[in-house]
Scaffold this motif. Structure first.
Motif, short mmCIF file in Angstrom:
data_model
loop_
_atom_site.label_atom_id
_atom_site.label_comp_id
_atom_site.label_asym_id
_atom_site.label_seq_id
_atom_site.Cartn_x
_atom_site.Cartn_y
_atom_site.Cartn_z
N ALA A 165 19.50 -5.35 22.79
CA ALA A 165 18.27 -6.11 23.01
C ALA A 165 17.27 -5.32 23.83
O ALA A 165 16.06 -5.38 23.61
N ARG A 215 10.42 -7.48 27.92
CA ARG A 215 9.86 -8.78 27.57
C ARG A 215 10.48 -9.33 26.30
O ARG A 215 10.77 -10.52 26.21
N TYR A 216 10.65 -8.45 25.29
CA TYR A 216 11.29 -8.90 24.07
C TYR A 216 12.73 -9.31 24.35
O TYR A 216 13.22 -10.32 23.83
N MET A 218 13.96 -10.50 27.03
CA MET A 218 13.95 -11.82 27.67
C MET A 218 13.74 -12.92 26.63
O MET A 218 14.38 -13.96 26.68
N SER A 219 12.84 -12.67 25.68
CA SER A 219 12.54 -13.69 24.68
C SER A 219 13.72 -13.91 23.74
O SER A 219 13.78 -14.91 23.03
N LEU A 220 14.65 -12.96 23.71
CA LEU A 220 15.85 -13.14 22.90
C LEU A 220 16.96 -13.85 23.68
O LEU A 220 18.07 -14.01 23.19
N GLY A 221 16.64 -14.23 24.91
CA GLY A 221 17.59 -15.00 25.69
C GLY A 221 18.44 -14.15 26.63
O GLY A 221 19.43 -14.63 27.16
N LEU A 222 18.04 -12.88 26.82
CA LEU A 222 18.83 -12.00 27.70
C LEU A 222 18.35 -12.14 29.14
O LEU A 222 17.15 -12.17 29.40
N ALA A 240 17.89 -19.50 29.21
CA ALA A 240 17.22 -18.52 28.36
C ALA A 240 17.77 -18.47 26.93
O ALA A 240 16.99 -18.46 25.98
N PRO A 241 19.09 -18.47 26.71
CA PRO A 241 19.59 -18.42 25.33
C PRO A 241 19.19 -19.65 24.52
O PRO A 241 18.93 -19.54 23.32
N ALA A 259 15.65 -19.30 23.48
CA ALA A 259 15.53 -18.29 22.43
C ALA A 259 15.85 -18.85 21.05
O ALA A 259 15.48 -18.26 20.04
#
Lengths: 341, 337
Positions: free
Chosen positions: A224, A230-231, A233-237, B81-82, B85
């Protein structure tokens, strides 16, 4: 496809391993070597001693150091999103050197690196701890600076300068130290795969193994991070905890290996590029084992060259890794330049 | 009448601003916004009006100063966060470089919130990746390296990655910033098509007022004074909020055309007689040169446009001068200037 490349690498490592054990200042017939390796008793006790106590530990150290350095380089290249990152390039091994120097020089006038190591488990752990802490310190600094500096080449120069600053701190210390200690430290800076045996080899193996497990845990996060913070983070990391994990494992790997083998250059930066070129992927699930294997193979080959047959002397391993690693770095820079045009 | 859509994002009394550190500052609010499925929403506003802050807040990258946000009915605060997402994906204007990724693997990263511990993809993941590529028209370069793509292709691929993330809401932060005009048009067209075909809500921040007016279902206009006007594009033009938000000394919003114009000091009034395209473009040329064009006949200064078999002919009649004829618009303009 993935499997067959892995098998070939395994086979090459096996061959390089045997060749590495076969070569040395004393000639030992290959059949006898195979006997010792497979656990049989041979008549010549000194041959048996040389193989068991010197050559085998050295070859194992090469495999462990090569894998660990390559994986730490891979993690750094992804974390800093910089293809030119590597433990020796961005001053991480210099940080580890500082840690080692502090332990060595503050241990007193009589003790040297080897006597500290001879202290056994506690001494070895002390050096690894100091070395890893030094590595982590520099790595944290590099991370802070890389937030502000986006240019890869500029970051590279800053890393080299950070390394210089760290090493000059060591030099100041050296200047006020006893000559025996300086000589000891200098020998260490040349890098050596020999001199790690017995308990130390077990400790080094444990540290590198633990570091590699941490890297495997981080492998999805590393994927990721290829897209930037930033990307990711947006993937949930959770970028913060991913960074802590990656810095910890990189410092353990680079710090632990540097503590025992000295600052070995170029393996960390070059191997990840070879792995990407051979396996044609950016997935860390594949790249981490690939880097382990290619790193181990490259280190074994370097070790073979450092003790070329017919020659009585052994070249410092750093000279050989630089000879093989530098062209790879040049190739990476040239290819990027070409792509930009 | 369509049935009432469910809200994907709802805000209530939302205040956005910088995190409550030393200099806690509210940029805009209170905002009461609703985002429904199938909507293309354009977020507009002058620089510094808080567009990025709003998007960062809505996507959970920045904490809420005060007020509430709920995502698909669940308070954003309580989501990890997950979980976020899986509801909301993001496309940024920055280009991803030096990653050594090929396009397929980049799109595959969109499956990150769904894949297991080591990120291994299953058949469903692979189907989603292919579908995302088809929807965004990127199947042609799945094998290519991301570094080798043009800016327009790169944005489409990043969008494909967001589609693969399979979220009901997609947020794009100035996706057209680095694109040339045809790529901008294509991207907006693609976003419009996606909202219709997938029922996703797409929120984009942009400076492309013209494109926003043409394509969006809803416009959020931040006026730079802490307020946000939400409505269909035409309503906002009629309400006159565009002029208030964007008008400055140098530029002027024309509510008749929906364009920004550069106001000019008028040299002279001129009347123009003619029709069709030659009329329109002659008027534009004259206005560019600083003439005010009137509709009524000005006997002292007028231009007659005649289209015939031999092309277009312009006849200039000015008081005290003999009539002049031109067969070329440039000659006419040169003579007048």
């Amino acid at each position: 496809m993935f499997n067959y490349r892995l098998y070939i690498l395994f086979l090459l490592i096996l061959i390089a391993f045997l060749v590495d054990i076969a070569f040395g200042s004393i000639h030992i017939p290959l059949l006898q070597i195979l006997d010792v390796v497979s656990g049989k008793q041979i008549e010549n006790d000194s041959w048996s001693f040389i193989i068991q106590q010197i050559r085998l530990p050295k070859a194992f150290t090469a495999i462990i150091a090569g894998s660990g350095l390559a994986v730490s380089g891979l993690q750094m290249q992804t974390l800093f999103r910089n293809p030119l990152a590597g433990p020796s390039v961005l001053g991480i091994t210099a940080g580890a050197s500082l840690g080692v120097a502090i332990v060595m020089f503050s241990a007193g006038t009589i003790t040297s690196l080897y006597t500290i190591k001879e202290l056994g488990i506690s001494g070895s752990w002390l050096i690894i701890l100091a070395s890893s802490a030094g590595a982590a310190l520099v790595m944290f600094l590099v991370l802070l600076i890389s937030g502000a500096v986006k240019d890869h080449i500029v970051m590279l120069i800053i890393g080299v300068m950070l390394g210089n600053i760290t090493l000059s701190l060591v030099s100041i210390w050296q200047y006020y130290s006893a000559p025996e200690l300086i000589k000891d430290y200098l020998m260490w800076t040349f890098g050596s795969l020999g001199g790690v045996n017995g308990v130390q080899l077990m400790i080094l193996t444990a540290v590198v193994f633990f570091g590699l497990i941490l890297t495997f845990i981080a492998s999805k996060s590393l994927d990721a991070l290829l897209l930037g913070d930033r990307y990711a983070m947006s993937l949930g990391l959770s970028v913060k905890s991913a960074r802590i994990l990656i810095i910890s494992s990189t410092s353990l790997l680079a710090g632990g290996i540097t503590a025992f083998c000295g600052p070995i250059g170029f393996v960390g930066i070059a191997v990840p590029h070879l792995a990407r070129a051979i396996f044609q992927t950016s997935s860390h699930r594949v790249l981490i084992p690939a880097c382990c294997l290619i790193g181990a193979l490259l280190m074994l080959i370097c070790d073979i060259f450092s003790q070329l047959p017919g020659s009585q002397s052994v070249l410092p391993i750093n000279i050989i890794t630089a000879l093989i690693g530098s062209p790879v770095v040049i190739w990476v820079i040239a290819r990027r330049q070409k792509r930009r045009d | 009448m369509k049935e009432l859509k469910t809200a994907l994002i709802e805000t209530e009394g939302l205040m956005i601003g910088y995190p409550a550190s030393k200099a806690s500052r509210v940029v805009a609010g209170p905002l009461d916004l609703t985002v429904c499925g199938g909507q293309l929403i354009c977020l507009l506003g002058p620089n510094g009006s808080g567009k990025s802050t709003l998007l960062r807040t809505l996507t959970g990258l920045q904490p809420v100063s005060s007020g509430k946000i709920s995502l698909d009915g669940i308070p954003l605060k309580t989501l990890k966060a997950p979980a976020i997402a899986r509801k909301l994906s993001l496309v940024l204007s920055e280009k991803v470089t030096g990653s050594n990724l090929d396009v397929y693997n980049l799109i595959a990263l969109g499956r990150y919130p769904y894949s297991g511990w080591f990120g291994k993809l299953n058949a469903e993941d692979r189907a989603m990746i292919i579908r995302a590529a088809e929807l965004t028209d990127t199947t042609g370069f799945l094998d290519r390296q991301v570094d080798s793509l043009s800016d327009g292709e790169c944005q489409k691929v990043m969008l494909a990655r967001a589609i693969a993330q399979d979220t009901p809401v997609v947020v794009l932060d100035e996706p057209t910033a680095h694109l040339d005009l045809p790529s901008r048009l294509k991207l907006m067209q693609l976003l419009y098509k996606l909202t219709r075909e997938t029922g996703k809500a797409i929120i984009i921040s942009t400076h492309e007022l013209d494109l926003a007016l043409q394509t969006s279902d809803l416009i959020w206009l931040m006026d730079g004074r802490g307020g946000l006007h939400s409505g269909i594009p035409e309503q906002l033009v009629l309400d006159g909020v565009f002029e208030k938000a964007f008008n400055r000394e140098e530029i002027h919003f024309d509510p008749y055309t929906g364009h920004f114009t550069i106001p000019r000091v008028l040299k002279q009034q001129i009347s123009l007689i003619g029709d069709g395209l030659p009329f329109i473009w002659t008027r534009k040329a004259l206005e560019r040169c600083g003439y005010g064009v009137t509709d009524g006949l000005n006997p002292e200064f007028h231009i007659l446009i005649e289209s015939g078999n031999n092309g277009i002919r312009w006849t200039v009649t000015a008081y005290g001068h003999p009539d002049q004829c031109f067969n070329d618009l440039q000659q006419l303009v040169d003579a007048l200037v």
